[in-house]
Design a protein around this motif. Structure first.
Motif, PDB file in Angstrom:
ATOM      1  N   UNK A 184       0.856  -1.186   0.000  1.00  0.00           N
ATOM      2  CA  UNK A 184       0.000   0.000   0.000  1.00  0.00           C
ATOM      3  C   UNK A 184       0.892   1.236   0.000  1.00  0.00           C
ATOM      4  N   UNK A 185       0.427   2.297  -0.645  1.00  0.00           N
ATOM      5  CA  UNK A 185       1.126   3.582  -0.630  1.00  0.00           C
ATOM      6  C   UNK A 185       0.457   4.461   0.416  1.00  0.00           C
ATOM      7  N   UNK A 186       1.207   4.835   1.446  1.00  0.00           N
ATOM      8  CA  UNK A 186       0.632   5.605   2.543  1.00  0.00           C
ATOM      9  C   UNK A 186       0.069   6.945   2.072  1.00  0.00           C
ATOM     10  N   UNK A 187       0.689   7.529   1.048  1.00  0.00           N
ATOM     11  CA  UNK A 187       0.227   8.832   0.560  1.00  0.00           C
ATOM     12  C   UNK A 187      -1.108   8.726  -0.161  1.00  0.00           C
ATOM     13  N   UNK A 188      -1.476   7.508  -0.561  1.00  0.00           N
ATOM     14  CA  UNK A 188      -2.718   7.321  -1.315  1.00  0.00           C
ATOM     15  C   UNK A 188      -3.917   7.061  -0.412  1.00  0.00           C
ATOM     16  N   UNK A 189      -3.696   6.890   0.895  1.00  0.00           N
ATOM     17  CA  UNK A 189      -4.798   6.611   1.824  1.00  0.00           C
ATOM     18  C   UNK A 189      -5.183   7.886   2.558  1.00  0.00           C
ATOM     19  N   UNK A 190      -6.448   8.322   2.479  1.00  0.00           N
ATOM     20  CA  UNK A 190      -6.880   9.475   3.278  1.00  0.00           C
ATOM     21  C   UNK A 190      -6.644   9.185   4.764  1.00  0.00           C
ATOM     22  N   UNK A 191      -6.192  10.181   5.488  1.00  0.00           N
ATOM     23  CA  UNK A 191      -5.834   9.977   6.886  1.00  0.00           C
ATOM     24  C   UNK A 191      -6.983   9.382   7.698  1.00  0.00           C
ATOM     25  N   UNK A 192      -8.216   9.783   7.396  1.00  0.00           N
ATOM     26  CA  UNK A 192      -9.375   9.300   8.153  1.00  0.00           C
ATOM     27  C   UNK A 192      -9.611   7.810   7.965  1.00  0.00           C
ATOM     28  N   UNK A 193      -9.118   7.250   6.839  1.00  0.00           N
ATOM     29  CA  UNK A 193      -9.348   5.839   6.542  1.00  0.00           C
ATOM     30  C   UNK A 193      -8.123   4.965   6.784  1.00  0.00           C
ATOM     31  N   UNK A 194      -6.991   5.576   7.073  1.00  0.00           N
ATOM     32  CA  UNK A 194      -5.736   4.829   7.148  1.00  0.00           C
ATOM     33  C   UNK A 194      -5.776   3.741   8.212  1.00  0.00           C
ATOM     34  N   UNK A 195      -6.275   4.066   9.409  1.00  0.00           N
ATOM     35  CA  UNK A 195      -6.293   3.077  10.492  1.00  0.00           C
ATOM     36  C   UNK A 195      -7.180   1.887  10.136  1.00  0.00           C
ATOM     37  N   UNK A 196      -8.357   2.153   9.558  1.00  0.00           N
ATOM     38  CA  UNK A 196      -9.271   1.074   9.197  1.00  0.00           C
ATOM     39  C   UNK A 196      -8.681   0.193   8.097  1.00  0.00           C
ATOM     40  N   UNK A 197      -8.000   0.810   7.129  1.00  0.00           N
ATOM     41  CA  UNK A 197      -7.396   0.041   6.042  1.00  0.00           C
ATOM     42  C   UNK A 197      -6.280  -0.874   6.549  1.00  0.00           C
ATOM     43  N   UNK A 198      -5.458  -0.348   7.454  1.00  0.00           N
ATOM     44  CA  UNK A 198      -4.312  -1.117   7.928  1.00  0.00           C
ATOM     45  C   UNK A 198      -4.705  -2.141   8.990  1.00  0.00           C
ATOM     46  N   UNK A 199      -5.497  -1.721   9.992  1.00  0.00           N
ATOM     47  CA  UNK A 199      -5.789  -2.579  11.135  1.00  0.00           C
ATOM     48  C   UNK A 199      -7.106  -3.344  11.015  1.00  0.00           C
ATOM     49  N   UNK A 200      -7.915  -2.985  10.016  1.00  0.00           N
ATOM     50  CA  UNK A 200      -9.198  -3.642   9.860  1.00  0.00           C
ATOM     51  C   UNK A 200     -10.257  -3.006  10.750  1.00  0.00           C
ATOM     52  N   UNK A 201     -11.480  -3.511  10.663  1.00  0.00           N
ATOM     53  CA  UNK A 201     -12.567  -2.974  11.481  1.00  0.00           C
ATOM     54  C   UNK A 201     -13.650  -4.029  11.663  1.00  0.00           C
ATOM     55  N   UNK A 202     -14.462  -3.781  12.691  1.00  0.00           N
ATOM     56  CA  UNK A 202     -15.581  -4.662  12.971  1.00  0.00           C
ATOM     57  C   UNK A 202     -16.851  -4.074  12.370  1.00  0.00           C
TER      58      UNK A 202
END
Length: 433
Positions: A184-202
């Motif tokens: 993944x390119x960190x610059x391509x992920x909006x900051x608000x979505x970065x945690x959910x993309x990397x760590x997942x979500x319920x």
């Protein structure tokens, strides 16, 4: 190599020139009727006369191609008309040489053939990831040797280098096919979505979370996670990533339990992380966690001797991809490539070659310098409004300049933003307008 030539004097001269290089050794065949026997075993290169009794050069090309479609065949002819040259190239000839020839012409063709053969050997290499790091300069040899040494370990790696130097290719080579590879390119992920993309979500963690999502770090469990442009991560995300690296566990957004995930982390940055640490823009503790092994990729300016080999590689790739008959670079074209600064590095070189291949007229088998972008001394693609001298609005001038910078960086928006001295989000906004 094999020389098919019915004139003994010409064959002797050609053999003498070839043998004098010290790299090649020529076998001579003066009776083309014995070609099938002479092709066992297959040589690395074939020189053939065009007009011979019983068996002409076109038939030699056909028979060689039937045994190995990629084996280079050079046609030599005293009938050096454009029609013959075009016909030979369309039949599959690697190059066309007119009689009488100079030793320098033979030496140039042999050098081209060596590069072609090297590319073919790389294509069939048992280690395609390492073979993808093209270059015979001492710098690239050291890069491949370093990767071969460290790839069997599980230590984290930091790759630094300018945009377009091949950091993701290096990451894939370090991974070496061991387990999953997630990038993944960190610059391509909006900051608000970065945690959910990397760590997942319920499910239900936020609006739109209609099902559980494992997250990229969990997908990389047992393999490699490649985080490009790690320098673009926020300080808060850096803290969460540090905890995962320390504990090998993570908690999805909206979750109540930590989950195990063991992966090798490879990070890439197009700026010096050490400098960012000194500026307080990157966590020092995370920097030391990801910088267990460090690889710096050289810019293209630092390995100019690799430019001809890279150019030949891209030429053949895009000639096949776009159905073009172009086979080689003119000497002026190669000289222009080798003298350019290449701020976009290999990615910019690749784009310049692809553009030239697409724009090359069907009757040509050689790329000429006029097909290069204007910045490299060619005409390339010319904006019609500019060509006509029409007045443009300030917004249009800005838009054209932004697009030109994007072409220069091979579409890399982060590097384009840096060259334009604006932030990444401002660039995205200008592209959207």
């Amino acid at each position: 190599m094999l020389v098919v030539e019915d004139e003994p004097d010409v064959a002797a001269i050609l053999k003498r020139i070839v043998d004098a290089t010290g790299t090649w050794c020529a076998r001579v065949l003066t009776d083309a009727a014995a070609l099938d026997t002479a092709l066992d075993p297959l040589p690395d290169l074939v020189f053939t006369d065009l007009a011979m009794p019983g068996l002409d050069g076109f038939e030699v090309i056909r028979r060689v191609g039937a045994l190995d479609a990629g084996l280079p065949v050079v046609v030599i002819s005293a009938h050096a008309s454009l029609q013959n040259a075009v016909r030979a190239v369309k039949a599959g000839a690697f190059d066309f040489l007119a009689k009488p020839f100079k030793p320098e012409s033979i030496e140039l063709i042999l050098a081209k053939a060596e590069r072609n053969i090297d590319l073919r050997r790389r294509a069939t290499c048992v280690d395609p990831e390492l073979a993808a790091l093209i270059g015979e300069s001492s710098a690239m040899r050291r890069v491949r040797e370093w990767i071969a040494t460290v790839r069997s370990t599980r230590a984290n790696v930091l790759i630094e280098g300018e945009s377009g130097t091949g950091k993701e290719l290096a990451a894939r080579a370090i991974h070496g096919g061991h387990g999953a590879y997630v990038a993944i390119n960190a610059a391509a992920i909006p900051e608000a979505l970065a945690e959910a993309e990397l760590f997942g979500y319920r499910r239900g963690a936020f609006t739109g979370a209609v099902r559980d999502h494992a997250g990229l770090l969990r997908e990389a469990d047992g393999g490699t996670f490649f985080l490009d442009e790690v320098n673009a991560t926020s300080v808060s995300l850096q803290a969460k990533l540090l905890r995962v690296l320390e504990d090998k566990r993570l908690r999805p957004v909206g979750g109540t339990q930590d989950l195990a995930s063991d992966f090798r982390l490879i990070c890439a940055a197009n700026v010096s992380l050490d400098t960012l640490v000194g500026q307080g823009a990157f966590r020092r503790d995370l920097y030391h966690r990801i910088n267990v092994l460090h690889l710096r990729l050289p810019s293209l300016r630092e390995r100019r001797e690799d430019i001809p080999l890279l150019a030949e590689h891209f030429l053949h790739r895009y000639a096949r991809a776009h159905g073009r008959n172009v086979l080689r670079l003119s000497s002026e074209f190669s000289a222009a490539l080798c003298s350019a600064n290449w701020p976009g590095n290999v990615r910019e070189l690749e784009n310049a070659i692809e553009q030239a291949v697409i724009l090359c007229p069907a009757a040509r088998s050689e790329l000429h310098v006029d097909l290069l972008p204007p910045a490299l001394g060619g005409r390339g693609w010319v904006d019609q409004a500019d060509a006509a001298g029409a007045a443009q609005t300030l917004a249009a001038v800005e838009r054209n300049h932004v697009r030109a910078i994007l072409r220069q960086t091979g579409g890399n928006k982060s590097e384009a933003a840096r060259l334009l001295a604006i932030d990444y989000k401002t660039l995205l906004r200008k592209l959207a307008n």
